[in-house]
Design an enzyme around this catalytic site. Structure first.
Site, PDB file in Angstrom:
ATOM      1  N   CYS A   1       0.825  -1.214   0.000  1.00  0.00           N
ATOM      2  CA  CYS A   1       0.000   0.000   0.000  1.00  0.00           C
ATOM      3  C   CYS A   1       0.858   1.263   0.000  1.00  0.00           C
ATOM      4  CB  CYS A   1      -0.944  -0.013   1.210  1.00  0.00           C
ATOM      5  SG  CYS A   1      -1.781   1.548   1.463  1.00  0.00           S
TER       6      CYS A   1
ATOM      7  N   CYS B   1      -1.418   1.683  -3.131  1.00  0.00           N
ATOM      8  CA  CYS B   1      -2.391   2.771  -2.953  1.00  0.00           C
ATOM      9  C   CYS B   1      -1.767   4.177  -2.940  1.00  0.00           C
ATOM     10  CB  CYS B   1      -3.141   2.602  -1.628  1.00  0.00           C
ATOM     11  SG  CYS B   1      -3.521   0.908  -1.201  1.00  0.00           S
TER      12      CYS B   1
ATOM     13  N   LYS C   1       0.261   5.237  -6.165  1.00  0.00           N
ATOM     14  CA  LYS C   1      -0.744   5.212  -7.240  1.00  0.00           C
ATOM     15  C   LYS C   1      -1.626   6.448  -7.171  1.00  0.00           C
ATOM     16  CE  LYS C   1      -4.541   4.119  -6.303  1.00  0.00           C
ATOM     17  NZ  LYS C   1      -5.098   2.816  -6.121  1.00  0.00           N
TER      18      LYS C   1
ATOM     19  N   TYR D   1      -8.786  -3.562 -11.047  1.00  0.00           N
ATOM     20  CA  TYR D   1      -8.460  -2.276 -10.423  1.00  0.00           C
ATOM     21  C   TYR D   1      -7.173  -1.686 -11.003  1.00  0.00           C
ATOM     22  CZ  TYR D   1     -11.338  -2.744  -6.063  1.00  0.00           C
ATOM     23  OH  TYR D   1     -12.331  -2.825  -5.133  1.00  0.00           O
TER      24      TYR D   1
ATOM     25  N   GLU E   1      -6.719   1.632 -13.383  1.00  0.00           N
ATOM     26  CA  GLU E   1      -6.068   2.807 -12.784  1.00  0.00           C
ATOM     27  C   GLU E   1      -4.799   3.164 -13.561  1.00  0.00           C
ATOM     28  OE1 GLU E   1      -7.599   2.387  -8.163  1.00  0.00           O
ATOM     29  OE2 GLU E   1      -5.594   1.685  -8.649  1.00  0.00           O
TER      30      GLU E   1
ATOM     31  N   HIS F   1     -25.773  22.217  -1.852  1.00  0.00           N
ATOM     32  CA  HIS F   1     -25.903  22.788  -3.178  1.00  0.00           C
ATOM     33  C   HIS F   1     -24.924  23.917  -3.424  1.00  0.00           C
ATOM     34  CE1 HIS F   1     -28.037  23.636  -6.878  1.00  0.00           C
ATOM     35  NE2 HIS F   1     -27.995  24.913  -6.571  1.00  0.00           N
TER      36      HIS F   1
ATOM     37  N   GLU G   1     -25.275  15.968  -4.030  1.00  0.00           N
ATOM     38  CA  GLU G   1     -26.685  16.200  -3.682  1.00  0.00           C
ATOM     39  C   GLU G   1     -27.626  15.354  -4.545  1.00  0.00           C
ATOM     40  OE1 GLU G   1     -28.437  20.101  -4.554  1.00  0.00           O
ATOM     41  OE2 GLU G   1     -26.823  20.483  -5.986  1.00  0.00           O
TER      42      GLU G   1
HETATM   43  P1  NDP Z   1      -8.007  -7.862 -10.140  1.00  0.00           P
HETATM   44  O1  NDP Z   1      -8.292  -9.177  -9.571  1.00  0.00           O
HETATM   45  O2  NDP Z   1      -8.796  -6.665  -9.730  1.00  0.00           O
HETATM   46  O3  NDP Z   1      -8.095  -7.942 -11.724  1.00  0.00           O
HETATM   47  C1  NDP Z   1      -7.369  -8.871 -12.471  1.00  0.00           C
HETATM   48  C2  NDP Z   1      -7.705  -8.639 -13.930  1.00  0.00           C
HETATM   49  O4  NDP Z   1      -6.837  -9.428 -14.741  1.00  0.00           O
HETATM   50  C3  NDP Z   1      -9.134  -9.029 -14.268  1.00  0.00           C
HETATM   51  O5  NDP Z   1      -9.616  -8.130 -15.222  1.00  0.00           O
HETATM   52  C4  NDP Z   1      -8.951 -10.426 -14.866  1.00  0.00           C
HETATM   53  O6  NDP Z   1      -9.933 -10.741 -15.813  1.00  0.00           O
HETATM   54  C5  NDP Z   1      -7.635 -10.264 -15.569  1.00  0.00           C
HETATM   55  N1  NDP Z   1      -6.918 -11.536 -15.718  1.00  0.00           N
HETATM   56  C6  NDP Z   1      -6.725 -12.493 -14.783  1.00  0.00           C
HETATM   57  N2  NDP Z   1      -5.974 -13.494 -15.278  1.00  0.00           N
HETATM   58  C7  NDP Z   1      -5.688 -13.156 -16.555  1.00  0.00           C
HETATM   59  C8  NDP Z   1      -4.946 -13.776 -17.595  1.00  0.00           C
HETATM   60  N3  NDP Z   1      -4.338 -14.946 -17.396  1.00  0.00           N
HETATM   61  N4  NDP Z   1      -4.859 -13.150 -18.778  1.00  0.00           N
HETATM   62  C9  NDP Z   1      -5.464 -11.957 -18.973  1.00  0.00           C
HETATM   63  N5  NDP Z   1      -6.164 -11.306 -18.029  1.00  0.00           N
HETATM   64  C10 NDP Z   1      -6.285 -11.907 -16.838  1.00  0.00           C
HETATM   65  O7  NDP Z   1      -6.453  -7.656  -9.880  1.00  0.00           O
HETATM   66  P2  NDP Z   1      -5.521  -6.386  -9.896  1.00  0.00           P
HETATM   67  O8  NDP Z   1      -4.175  -6.931 -10.199  1.00  0.00           O
HETATM   68  O9  NDP Z   1      -6.054  -5.303 -10.757  1.00  0.00           O
HETATM   69  O10 NDP Z   1      -5.573  -5.881  -8.400  1.00  0.00           O
HETATM   70  C11 NDP Z   1      -5.287  -6.773  -7.325  1.00  0.00           C
HETATM   71  C12 NDP Z   1      -6.106  -6.413  -6.117  1.00  0.00           C
HETATM   72  O11 NDP Z   1      -5.541  -5.269  -5.511  1.00  0.00           O
HETATM   73  C13 NDP Z   1      -7.537  -6.037  -6.424  1.00  0.00           C
HETATM   74  O12 NDP Z   1      -8.392  -7.137  -6.421  1.00  0.00           O
HETATM   75  C14 NDP Z   1      -7.878  -5.077  -5.342  1.00  0.00           C
HETATM   76  O13 NDP Z   1      -8.436  -5.817  -4.288  1.00  0.00           O
HETATM   77  C15 NDP Z   1      -6.546  -4.489  -4.946  1.00  0.00           C
HETATM   78  N6  NDP Z   1      -6.445  -3.110  -5.428  1.00  0.00           N
HETATM   79  C16 NDP Z   1      -7.268  -2.165  -4.912  1.00  0.00           C
HETATM   80  C17 NDP Z   1      -7.210  -0.874  -5.362  1.00  0.00           C
HETATM   81  C18 NDP Z   1      -8.140   0.148  -4.806  1.00  0.00           C
HETATM   82  O14 NDP Z   1      -8.699  -0.060  -3.749  1.00  0.00           O
HETATM   83  N7  NDP Z   1      -8.356   1.253  -5.504  1.00  0.00           N
HETATM   84  C19 NDP Z   1      -6.249  -0.464  -6.383  1.00  0.00           C
HETATM   85  C20 NDP Z   1      -5.453  -1.532  -6.876  1.00  0.00           C
HETATM   86  C21 NDP Z   1      -5.552  -2.800  -6.400  1.00  0.00           C
HETATM   87  P3  NDP Z   1     -11.346 -11.393 -15.422  1.00  0.00           P
HETATM   88  O15 NDP Z   1     -12.168 -10.315 -14.801  1.00  0.00           O
HETATM   89  O16 NDP Z   1     -11.880 -11.827 -16.731  1.00  0.00           O
HETATM   90  O17 NDP Z   1     -11.054 -12.509 -14.501  1.00  0.00           O
END
Ligand code: NDP
Length: 454
Positions: free
Chosen positions: A40, A45, A48, A174, A178, A431, A436
């Site tokens: 984080c 976080c 980022k 996510y 981002e 407002h 709102e």
């Molecule tokens: P996520 O689990 O959010 O997303 C992974 C993405 O990669 C999905 O779109 C998934 O597709 C895709 N994917 C998975 N496997 C493959 C593959 N083999 N080939 C191609 N695409 C694939 O993971 P992130 O890495 O984005 O983030 C990790 C975690 O970190 C998040 O779950 C979140 O909890 C946390 N995080 C939170 C943030 C916040 O609070 N703002 C910011 C960043 C991270 P599909 O949907 O089809 O499975």
């Protein structure tokens, strides 16, 4: 026993648990092998969010002209941003360390692993503890196509010596969304590839569609139903062979396809701690593992991988073990924000989830925020309420638009308290604000009204 509590991992969960436990009078040690504050603070976080803010300034500077400002934007200094961000993350990491130290915990900079159910090894030292907490977080998943070794994972963005001119981002979660926003906002020609029909699976469909439109408007080349077949190096650049048959020339490929619990090499076997196939530590509510005095918290359990969940779990466990206040945190109605451009804020059920449980009323509003009536920027806000029809309880609040994360925190309190649509209706708006709109939406979504009229 040498300690009442030994925590492996100095990130959000581990530091909070260790600090609060020490404050309750426990004898605590916390080991961290890489950086205090964990993902984080160092590669997640915090940096980022600062980069999201950096990316926003470019568009804001352009917006300013509509308000009469004569601003000459000559470019963006990536090195200066990197330096400023690293200085801040280093400062916060230091604060984490000092807070632990101040609470009286022993700080260990080193790689810790379990030797048996009560013994931790750090280098040559063997340390025994009455309770052990595993809070080692997670690490990026690497893709498996040919040329995957050319891909960068999310950590790399924060250490890149130079800003790439072009970038490809693989994934639709996510981090991918981002990162695409940050890169595009900083002027990088950005392509995002996602394997499914619409990214951000699990979020409300209206929000996902609206974000795709906003990102395209902002210049991201967004391709759904598309992945990477292989990546080749060609001199100074990379050739990304996309599964749609095209070849994308780029300077950097970010593989942001999820994260996995970091449990390899921890000695969980030796201690008898059970894990899932993907290496996530199996826990009961409250964090207890298959070994009663060993606990796991945060991303290493792969439940809800969010910092506030990890810190909440760490605090609750310390109170339970040493504060005479046994408690667990609820994993229901966790609000979350995705810091895309514009950001998403959300709490509760999506329309699709809510509809599985019964009839729902949906209130939806799309509008151009006041700022952009003058800035001239094509940017729209979407706000949505999902309400349980029989009880009128608000089940979900969703927003895509500026300040969504800030706005949703307050509405999350209302949802957690079980507020009804009528509670929203009798709340006076602030407002003029975008927020709102959440308390002034009176008419159900047109398709619902048409259906009701049939
Ligand atoms: P996520 O689990 O959010 O997303 C992974 C993405 O990669 C999905 O779109 C998934 O597709 C895709 N994917 C998975 N496997 C493959 C593959 N083999 N080939 C191609 N695409 C694939 O993971 P992130 O890495 O984005 O983030 C990790 C975690 O970190 C998040 O779950 C979140 O909890 C946390 N995080 C939170 C943030 C916040 O609070 N703002 C910011 C960043 C991270 P599909 O949907 O089809 O499975």
């Amino acid at each position: 026993m040498d300690f009442d509590l030994f925590v492996i991992g100095g990130g959000s969960a581990g530091v909070r648990c260790g600090r609060i436990a020490a404050g309750h009078g426990a004898k605590v040690a916390v080991a961290e092998r890489r950086f205090w504050g964990g993902t984080c603070v160092n590669v997640g976080c915090v940096p980022k969010k600062l980069m999201v803010q950096a990316a926003e300034y470019g568009a804001w500077a352009a917006d300013a002209a509509g308000f009469g400002w004569d601003i000459d934007v000559r470019g963006h200094d990536w090195g200066k941003l990197q330096q400023a961000v690293t200085a801040e993350t280093t400062r916060i990491g230091g604060v984490y360390r000092r807070l632990l130290d101040g609470a009286g915990a022993r700080i260990i900079d080193g790689d810790a692993s379990l030797v048996d159910a009560h013994t931790v090894a750090v280098g040559d030292e063997r340390i025994t503890a009455r309770h052990i907490v595993i809070a080692t977080g997670g690490a990026s998943v690497m893709p498996e196509f040919p040329g995957a070794e050319h891909c960068l994972v999310s950590d790399a963005l924060f250490a890149m010596p130079e800003k790439p001119r072009r970038a490809v981002v693989l994934g639709g979660g996510y981090i991918a969304c981002e990162f695409a926003g940050i890169l595009a906002g900083l002027g990088v020609a950005t392509t995002q590839l996602y394997r499914g029909h619409l990214f951000l699976r699990g979020f409300d469909a209206d929000i996902r569609e609206a974000l795709a439109a906003e990102m395209r408007e902002a210049g991201v080349d967004l391709r759904f139903e598309t992945g990477i077949a292989k990546v080749e190096r060609a001199g100074d650049e990379y050739l990304v062979h996309a599964t749609d048959g095209t070849i994308i020339e780029t300077d950097a490929v970010f593989a942001t396809i999820g994260r996995r619990p970091a449990t390899a090499g921890l000695g969980l076997d030796a201690a008898g701690v059970a894990v899932t196939e993907t290496g996530a530590v199996i826990v009961e509510p409250g964090g207890r593992t298959s070994v009663p005095h060993i606990y796991a918290l945060g991303d290493v359990t792969d439940q809800v991988n969010l910092t506030p969940v990890a810190t909440g779990q760490g605090h609750a466990l310390a109170d339970t073990l040493f504060g005479g206040n046994p408690r667990t945190i609820s994993l229901a109605n966790i609000p979350t924000a995705v810091f895309t451009a514009p950001p998403i804020g959300t709490v509760g059920l999506t329309e699709a989830e809510a509809a599985k449980h019964g009839e729902v009323d949906v209130y939806l509003s799309r509008f151009r925020p006041l700022r952009h009536t003058i800035s001239g920027r094509e940017r729209r806000t979407l706000m949505k309420l999902v309400v349980d029809r029989p009880t009128q309880r608000v089940l979900g609040v969703h927003m895509l638009g500026e300040d969504a994360g800030e706005i949703l925190q307050g509405f999350a309190v209302a949802v957690v308290m079980g507020a009804t649509k009528q509670d929203f209706d009798r709340t006076i708006g602030i407002h003029p604000s975008a927020a709102e709109e959440f308390v002034t939406m009176r008419t159900r979504r047109p398709d619902q009204l048409a259906k009701a009229a049939e």
